[in-house]
Design a protein around this motif. Structure first.
Motif, short mmCIF file in Angstrom:
data_model
loop_
_atom_site.label_atom_id
_atom_site.label_comp_id
_atom_site.label_asym_id
_atom_site.label_seq_id
_atom_site.Cartn_x
_atom_site.Cartn_y
_atom_site.Cartn_z
N GLN A 93 68.28 70.60 59.62
CA GLN A 93 66.88 70.54 60.03
C GLN A 93 66.03 71.51 59.22
O GLN A 93 64.99 71.13 58.67
N ASP A 97 63.09 70.75 56.43
CA ASP A 97 61.75 71.34 56.57
C ASP A 97 61.37 72.14 55.32
O ASP A 97 60.23 72.08 54.85
N GLN A 118 62.26 61.20 59.17
CA GLN A 118 62.66 61.01 60.55
C GLN A 118 62.77 59.54 60.94
O GLN A 118 63.35 59.22 61.98
N TYR A 128 67.19 66.65 64.75
CA TYR A 128 66.03 67.27 65.40
C TYR A 128 66.12 67.31 66.93
O TYR A 128 65.59 68.22 67.54
N GLN A 129 66.77 66.35 67.54
CA GLN A 129 66.70 66.27 69.00
C GLN A 129 67.97 66.72 69.70
O GLN A 129 67.91 67.53 70.63
#
Length: 202
Positions: A93, A97, A118, A128-129
């Protein structure tokens, strides 16, 4: 010699990981740091490095455990594996970024690039989740295991502080420096020198 080397590496990581997290959290509070630029790059580089330092912390926590029987060893291994799986997802992640911030020319392009990444099937839940949550679950499990039972090497407040810091930063990312302080205190006992047992006299 190996014990001393492990101890020194762990001490550096215990201080360095929260410090780099706090640096990232502090930079996020600076206006303009959430769009492509120096603040974004420095902050995410610090966070990436801070996450890497959790690898020796996880291994140090595993060495603190003295599981009994096959089931205990499997449970300890599962906690370590969960922590490392979450670490890899978290690194992915922050890596994404960081790259997006370096490539994008402005905030609008940054947003478009994030949407494109995404939209790739599986990326959103894995990176991400859901995936990064395993980092915290595994770390908490290792801390709890090291702070209970007759062979405990940490106090009860280590997992509690880690949980408080995690919940605080999840509720508001502005609390990341507070979470980093909680992590530092929670992990501080790992930085103590390991005293090797004296050899038995004949």
């Amino acid at each position: 010699m190996n014990t001393t080397r492990h101890s020194r590496r762990t001490a550096y990581a215990v201080v360095g990981a929260p410090a780099l997290m706090a640096l990232y959290g502090g930079i996020r509070l600076v206006p303009g740091s959430r769009e492509p630029g120096l603040g974004w790059t420095v902050g995410h580089t610090a966070m990436f490095a801070g996450l890497l330092l959790f690898a020796p912390i996880f291994l140090a926590l595993r060495r603190q455990l003295a599981p009994r029987g096959t089931a205990g060893r499997i449970a300890a291994g599962a906690a370590l594996g969960t922590a490392f799986a979450g670490l890899l997802c978290s690194l992915a992640q922050i890596g994404i970024d960081l790259v997006v911030g370096l490539v994008a020319a402005d905030k609008a392009e940054q947003s478009r690039l994030f949407d494109r990444v995404q939209d790739v099937p599986g990326v959103l839940p894995a990176v991400y989740q859901v995936g990064p949550l395993f980092f915290y679950v595994g770390l908490l499990a290792l801390l709890v295991a090291a702070s209970v039972g007759a062979a405990r090497t940490l106090r009860w407040w280590s997992p509690v502080l880690m949980l408080v810091g995690t919940v605080a930063s999840a509720a508001d990312l502005a609390m990341i420096p507070v979470a980093a302080a909680c992590y530092l205190v929670a992990l501080a006992p790992l930085a103590r020198p390991v005293v090797a047992p004296r050899p038995a006299l004949a």
